[in-house]
Enzyme design. Structure first.
Site, PDB file in Angstrom:
ATOM      1  N   CYS A  55      20.544  -7.510   0.464  1.00 61.93           N
ATOM      2  CA  CYS A  55      19.250  -6.914  -0.014  1.00 61.93           C
ATOM      3  C   CYS A  55      18.068  -7.974  -0.266  1.00 61.93           C
ATOM      4  CB  CYS A  55      19.582  -6.129  -1.475  1.00 61.93           C
ATOM      5  SG  CYS A  55      18.181  -4.843  -1.968  1.00 61.93           S
ATOM      6  N   HIS A  61      23.883  -2.475  -0.149  1.00 55.10           N
ATOM      7  CA  HIS A  61      24.779  -3.279  -1.228  1.00 55.10           C
ATOM      8  C   HIS A  61      26.164  -2.903  -0.758  1.00 55.10           C
ATOM      9  CE1 HIS A  61      21.883  -4.579  -4.118  1.00 55.10           C
ATOM     10  NE2 HIS A  61      21.233  -3.621  -3.554  1.00 55.10           N
ATOM     11  N   GLU A  67      28.735  -4.410  -2.022  1.00 56.36           N
ATOM     12  CA  GLU A  67      29.687  -4.735  -3.237  1.00 56.36           C
ATOM     13  C   GLU A  67      29.945  -3.312  -4.064  1.00 56.36           C
ATOM     14  OE1 GLU A  67      26.393  -5.495  -2.754  1.00 56.36           O
ATOM     15  OE2 GLU A  67      25.210  -5.588  -4.776  1.00 56.36           O
TER      16      GLU A  67
END
Ligand code: XMP
Length: 506
Positions: free
Chosen positions: A80, A165, A167
Site C-alpha cells: 500500500c 493489503h 496481510e
C-alpha cells in the site's frame, strides 16, 4: 537465524504483517521508518517490508525511509503506502485515486513469483492514492477494475510491491502470498516459532540460576507475568513471586490480580501490603525523576525483606523489556525517564538481576506468553507501569488525588470496554493534572480539578499515536467523570503522539 524487518509507517494493520511472516516460521520485527542501515541489517536480514500508512507520499511530513533500503541486497516488498513510497523514491508517479477504494475487490494477477499458485481472487483494498506510472525497471504485475497498477516488480533488483493489503484475512490467498514472499522470494527455510524461543529461554534460565532461589516482582502486567511464567517453567517452586500493593494501584486491582494469579497461573505468589511504606517515602516529593527513583528503590527494599523471609533468594527476576532499557538511557541513549526497574534501581542492592525478556518488544513478549499457554486476558492486558498511579498524579501524591484518579480511571476503562475497544486501544488511562479551573454546575460556580484522558495506539510503545476515539464516546466519558467523581469539573483529551510526547505524563 532468519529475520524479516518491517518498516512501520503507521498503518493499523502493521502488527498483522509481522504475524503473517512469523506464521511462515521466520522471525519478524517492526522498526521505525527512518531506522539506520545497521539497525535494519542487525545480525541477520532476509528481507524488508515497507508497511502501509495513513500518510500520503506528497505530504511534507509523510513518513520516509532511507534510500539505501532499496539496495541492501535483500528483497523488498512494499505494501500500500509502501508501494507508493517505493514508486515516489525511485522516480515513478503517485496520484490521488479517482475513487477511494475501501473494499474487497477481484485482482487479476500477472506472472510474478509473488503470486505463484494464486488464481485471480479477492484482495483487500484500502487507499486514497495510487501508482499511475511505475519507476524505471519496473513492470506492472496485477490490476483490479479501479486500479490498473495493483502490483509491480523489478525482478533484477528484487523489488516488489502491492497496492492491496495481503496481510488481512479479507485477502483470499493471504497465507499463500506470504509463503511466496518469505520462502520463494526471500529464500527463507523457516523453523522459527515462539514455542522454539520458549525452550531456548527456559534452558538459558536453568543454566544461569542453577540450584539457587529467585524472587520475582509481579505487577499484574504482561511483562512481569510472562517473565514469571517462563522462570516458573524453568525452576518450578524455587521461584517466589511477590505482588506489592504500593498504594498506587488502580481501583480493585490488588484483589483482581491476586485472584487471577492464584486461579489461573499456578504460581507461588505472596501479596505484600506496602502502602504505608511507599506513600511515606513519597510524601512531599514532586519531581518526576525523583519519584521514579524512590519507587524503584522502595520496590527493591521490599523484595530484600521478603527474600530474607523465604530463606534467602539470590536473584531478583524483573519483567524488563527493551523499551524500558532504551528510555532509561542505557547504551548511549539519553534518559527520557527512569523506568522503575532499570534507571530507578538503587546503586546497591542484595540481588543479582534476572531479566530474560530484556531483548524483546511488547508484541514479542505477548507472543511468548501465548506460546506458554498463558490466559489471553492476561497476555492482552493493557500495559500498566510499575510506578502505577504515582506517575499519573502530577506533582505531590496525596490520598485525595489518588482517589479522584482511581475513580475517573475506572469510568474510562468501563466505557472503553463497553465500546469494545479494549483490545484495539493499546493503553488508556486518566491523569490527575493538578490544574483547577472555573466551571458551572447546577447554576453555581465551581473551581475544581481537571482530569486528562490519555488513549494511544501502538505496537511497541516506542512510537505511539493518540487514539482517534469516537466523539460520542469521549463525550460520554467526560460527562460521566464530571457527574460521578467529586471535585472534577473539566475533562481534556490528550492529542499528543509519541514522539514528541511520551505515553505517561511523568
Ligand atoms: P512512556 O511514558 O515512556 O511509556 O512513553 C512507555 C511504556 O512504558 C510504561 N512505563 C513503565 N513501565 N516501569 C514500567 O514497568 C516504569 O517505570 C514505566 N514508565 C513508563 C508506560 O506505561 C508505557 O506503556
Amino acid at each position: 537465524m532468519e529475520r524479516i524487518v518491517i518498516l512501520d509507517f503507521g498503518a493499523q494493520y502493521n502488527q498483522l504483517i509481522a504475524r503473517r511472516v512469523r506464521e511462515q516460521g521466520v522471525y519478524s520485527e517492526l522498526l521505525p521508518p527512518m531506522s539506520s542501515v545497521e539497525r535494519i541489517r542487525g545480525e541477520a536480514l532476509s528481507g524488508v517490508i515497507l508497511s502501509g500508512s495513513p500518510d500520503s507520499v506528497y505530504a511534507e511530513d509523510g513518513r520516509r525511509c532511507l534510500p539505501e533500503v532499496f539496495s541492501l541486497g535483500v528483497p523488498v516488498l512494499g505494501i500500500c503506502y509502501g508501494m507508493q513510497l517505493m514508486t515516489h523514491m525511485l522516480g515513478g508517479t503517485v496520484e490521488k485515486a479517482p475513487v477511494r477504494e475501501y473494499a474487497g475487490v477481484t485482482a487479476h494477477f500477472g506472472s510474478s513469483p509473488l503470486f505463484d499458485g494464486m488464481p485471480d481472487s479477492t484482495v483487500w483494498m484500502s487507499h486514497n492514492d495510487m501508482v499511475t506510472r511505475v519507476p524505471e525497471g519496473f513492470a506492472a504485475a496485477a490490476h483490479t477494475a479501479d486500479c490498473p497498477i495493483a502490483a509491480m516488480q523489478d525482478e533484477s533488483r528484487r523489488l516488489y510491491a502491492v497496492q492491496f493489503h495481503p496481510e488481512v484475512a479479507h485477502t483470499e490467498y493471504c497465507a499463500k502470498f506470504f509463503e511466496n514472499f518469505v520462502h520463494g522470494i526471500c529464500g527463507c527455510a523457516g523453523g522459527w516459532s515462539p514455542e522454539g524461543l520458549v525452550s531456548e529461554l527456559v534452558d538459558d534460565i536453568r543454566a544461569r540460576v542453577g540450584e539457587r532461589k529467585v524472587v520475582a516482582g509481579l505487577s499484574g502486567g504482561v511483562d512481569s507475568s510472562v517473565a514469571a511464567a517462563l522462570v516458573s517453567r524453568a525452576i518450578g517452586d524455587r521461584l517466589t513471586c511477590i505482588f506489592v500493593d504500593h498504594g498506587l494501584l488502580r481501583k480493585n486491582e490488588a484483589d483482581e490480580v491476586m485472584h487471577f494469579y492464584r486461579e489461573n497461573m499456578g504460581l507461588n505468589v505472596i501479596e505484600v501490603d506496602a502502602r504505608e511504606y511507599f506513600l511515606t517515602q513519597l510524601a512531599g516529593v514532586t519531581e518526576p525523576e525523583r519519584k521514579r527513583k524512590i519507587i524503584g528503590e522502595s520496590f527493591v527494599r521490599v523484595f530484600e525483606r521478603e527474600a530474607k523471609k523465604i530463606g534467602g533468594a539470590e536473584l531478583l527476576l524483573q519483567g524488563t523489556i527493551y523499551p524500558d532499557v532504551i528510555e532509561s538511557g542505557t547504551g548511549g541513549a539519553s534518559v527520557i525517564k527512569s523506568h522503575h526497574n532499570v534507571g530507578g534501581l538503587p546503586e546497591k542492592f542484595g540481588f543479582e538481576l534476572l531479566e530474560p525478556l530484556r531483548p524483546f518488544f511488547k508484541d514479542e513478549v505477548r507472543a511468548i506468553g501465548e506460546a506458554l499457554g498463558m490466559p489471553k486476558e492476561l497476555v492482552w492486558r493493557q500495559p500498566f507501569p510499575g510506578p502505577g498511579l504515582g506517575i499519573r498524579v502530577l506533582g505531590e501524591i496525596t490520598e485525595e488525588k489518588l482517589t479522584i484518579l482511581r475513580e475517573s480511571d475506572w469510568i474510562l476503562r468501563d466505557e472503553i470496554k463497553k465500546a469494545g475497544l479494549d483490545r484495539a486501544v493499546w493503553q488508556y488511562f486518566t491523569v490527575f493534572t493538578g490544574m483547577r479551573s472555573v466551571g458551572v454546575m447546577g447554576d453555581s460556580r465551581t473551581y475544581d480539578y481537571t482530569i486528562a484522558v490519555r488513549a494511544v495506539v501502538s505496537t511497541d510503545a516506542m512510537t505511539v499515536e493518540f487514539a482517534e476515539l469516537p466523539h460520542k464516546l469521549l463525550r460520554r466519558i467526560s460527562n460521566r467523570i464530571i457527574a460521578e467523581v467529586p471535585h472534577v469539573n473539566r475533562v481534556v483529551y490528550d492529542i499528543t503522539d509519541k514522539p514528541p510526547g511520551t505515553i505517561e505524563w511523568e
